[in-house]
Design a protein around this motif. Sequence first.
Motif, PDB file in Angstrom:
ATOM      1  N   GLY A  65     -22.981 -14.910 -26.789  1.00 13.96           N
ATOM      2  CA  GLY A  65     -24.068 -14.475 -25.917  1.00 13.96           C
ATOM      3  C   GLY A  65     -24.711 -15.643 -25.199  1.00 13.96           C
ATOM      4  N   MET A  66     -24.945 -16.739 -25.926  1.00 15.41           N
ATOM      5  CA  MET A  66     -25.557 -17.916 -25.305  1.00 15.41           C
ATOM      6  C   MET A  66     -24.663 -18.490 -24.215  1.00 15.41           C
ATOM      7  N   ASN A  67     -23.356 -18.524 -24.471  1.00 15.38           N
ATOM      8  CA  ASN A  67     -22.434 -19.061 -23.465  1.00 15.38           C
ATOM      9  C   ASN A  67     -22.462 -18.238 -22.183  1.00 15.38           C
ATOM     10  N   ILE A  68     -22.548 -16.925 -22.310  1.00 14.33           N
ATOM     11  CA  ILE A  68     -22.605 -16.070 -21.122  1.00 14.33           C
ATOM     12  C   ILE A  68     -23.897 -16.316 -20.353  1.00 14.33           C
ATOM     13  N   ILE A  69     -25.008 -16.436 -21.070  1.00 20.46           N
ATOM     14  CA  ILE A  69     -26.291 -16.710 -20.405  1.00 20.46           C
ATOM     15  C   ILE A  69     -26.218 -18.048 -19.664  1.00 20.46           C
ATOM     16  N   LEU A  70     -25.660 -19.063 -20.298  1.00 18.54           N
ATOM     17  CA  LEU A  70     -25.555 -20.370 -19.640  1.00 18.54           C
ATOM     18  C   LEU A  70     -24.599 -20.321 -18.453  1.00 18.54           C
ATOM     19  N   ARG A  71     -23.524 -19.538 -18.560  1.00 19.82           N
ATOM     20  CA  ARG A  71     -22.567 -19.429 -17.458  1.00 19.82           C
ATOM     21  C   ARG A  71     -23.224 -18.750 -16.250  1.00 19.82           C
ATOM     22  N   VAL A  72     -23.930 -17.647 -16.479  1.00 15.54           N
ATOM     23  CA  VAL A  72     -24.566 -16.960 -15.352  1.00 15.54           C
ATOM     24  C   VAL A  72     -25.700 -17.819 -14.786  1.00 15.54           C
ATOM     25  N   TYR A  73     -26.360 -18.599 -15.641  1.00 10.43           N
ATOM     26  CA  TYR A  73     -27.391 -19.530 -15.175  1.00 10.43           C
ATOM     27  C   TYR A  73     -26.774 -20.522 -14.180  1.00 10.43           C
ATOM     28  N   GLN A  74     -25.621 -21.083 -14.539  1.00 14.73           N
ATOM     29  CA  GLN A  74     -24.944 -22.044 -13.669  1.00 14.73           C
ATOM     30  C   GLN A  74     -24.518 -21.388 -12.357  1.00 14.73           C
ATOM     31  N   GLU A  75     -23.948 -20.187 -12.446  1.00 18.27           N
ATOM     32  CA  GLU A  75     -23.511 -19.483 -11.233  1.00 18.27           C
ATOM     33  C   GLU A  75     -24.699 -19.131 -10.346  1.00 18.27           C
ATOM     34  N   ALA A  76     -25.792 -18.671 -10.953  1.00 18.27           N
ATOM     35  CA  ALA A  76     -26.976 -18.296 -10.173  1.00 18.27           C
ATOM     36  C   ALA A  76     -27.593 -19.524  -9.509  1.00 18.27           C
ATOM     37  N   ARG A  77     -27.618 -20.630 -10.226  1.00 17.54           N
ATOM     38  CA  ARG A  77     -28.181 -21.858  -9.660  1.00 17.54           C
ATOM     39  C   ARG A  77     -27.450 -22.283  -8.399  1.00 17.54           C
ATOM     40  N   ASP A  78     -26.145 -22.072  -8.383  1.00 17.25           N
ATOM     41  CA  ASP A  78     -25.337 -22.470  -7.230  1.00 17.25           C
ATOM     42  C   ASP A  78     -25.565 -21.573  -6.009  1.00 17.25           C
ATOM     43  N   LEU A  79     -26.212 -20.422  -6.161  1.00 17.20           N
ATOM     44  CA  LEU A  79     -26.345 -19.455  -5.059  1.00 17.20           C
ATOM     45  C   LEU A  79     -27.311 -19.867  -3.942  1.00 17.20           C
ATOM     46  N   VAL A  83     -32.100 -17.457 -13.533  1.00 17.74           N
ATOM     47  CA  VAL A  83     -31.957 -16.591 -14.693  1.00 17.74           C
ATOM     48  C   VAL A  83     -33.210 -16.774 -15.530  1.00 17.74           C
ATOM     49  N   HIS A  84     -33.754 -15.672 -16.012  1.00 24.08           N
ATOM     50  CA  HIS A  84     -34.955 -15.708 -16.849  1.00 24.08           C
ATOM     51  C   HIS A  84     -34.729 -14.820 -18.062  1.00 24.08           C
ATOM     52  N   ILE A  85     -35.014 -15.344 -19.240  1.00 24.46           N
ATOM     53  CA  ILE A  85     -34.931 -14.565 -20.465  1.00 24.46           C
ATOM     54  C   ILE A  85     -36.321 -13.985 -20.720  1.00 24.46           C
ATOM     55  N   ILE A  86     -36.364 -12.699 -21.037  1.00 20.41           N
ATOM     56  CA  ILE A  86     -37.651 -12.038 -21.245  1.00 20.41           C
ATOM     57  C   ILE A  86     -37.794 -11.613 -22.697  1.00 20.41           C
ATOM     58  N   SER A  87     -38.882 -12.041 -23.296  1.00 17.91           N
ATOM     59  CA  SER A  87     -39.348 -11.575 -24.592  1.00 17.91           C
ATOM     60  C   SER A  87     -38.262 -11.446 -25.661  1.00 17.91           C
TER      61      SER A  87
END
Length: 131
Positions: A65-79, A83-87
Amino acid sequence: MHIAQDPLSVEVTLPREDVALLTVEGYLDVDTATEFQHHLANQLHHGRRHFLLDLTAVPFMDSSGMNIILRVYQEARDLPGSVHIISPAPAVRRILDLTGVSITVPVSESVEEALERVDGLAKAPEAEPES
């Protein structure tokens, strides 16, 4: 064949055109990570740039799960996006803190707080591209 004890539920809503809110419920682990990744990839494909991941109802998350969050974080940053984690549940928050993921990916206490952070990013001056 292994069947997950607690299947993952992911509900996607769109608070704004370029913002996807993914409300995740269940264990986010090696058995369910592919489904989570599929939902994120689908939203990226549809042009979303900001991802709000509501982990309130996730009692457990492993490195998948952490790897997926970090991967989408990297992809989103490049856009560029975010990415924000909530509660996150306390056990998940502890894992995020111990691994340093919460230093990289901002953690908000509510959807409203995360949307304010998205707005803050939009208002931040962008660096001029070099010629």
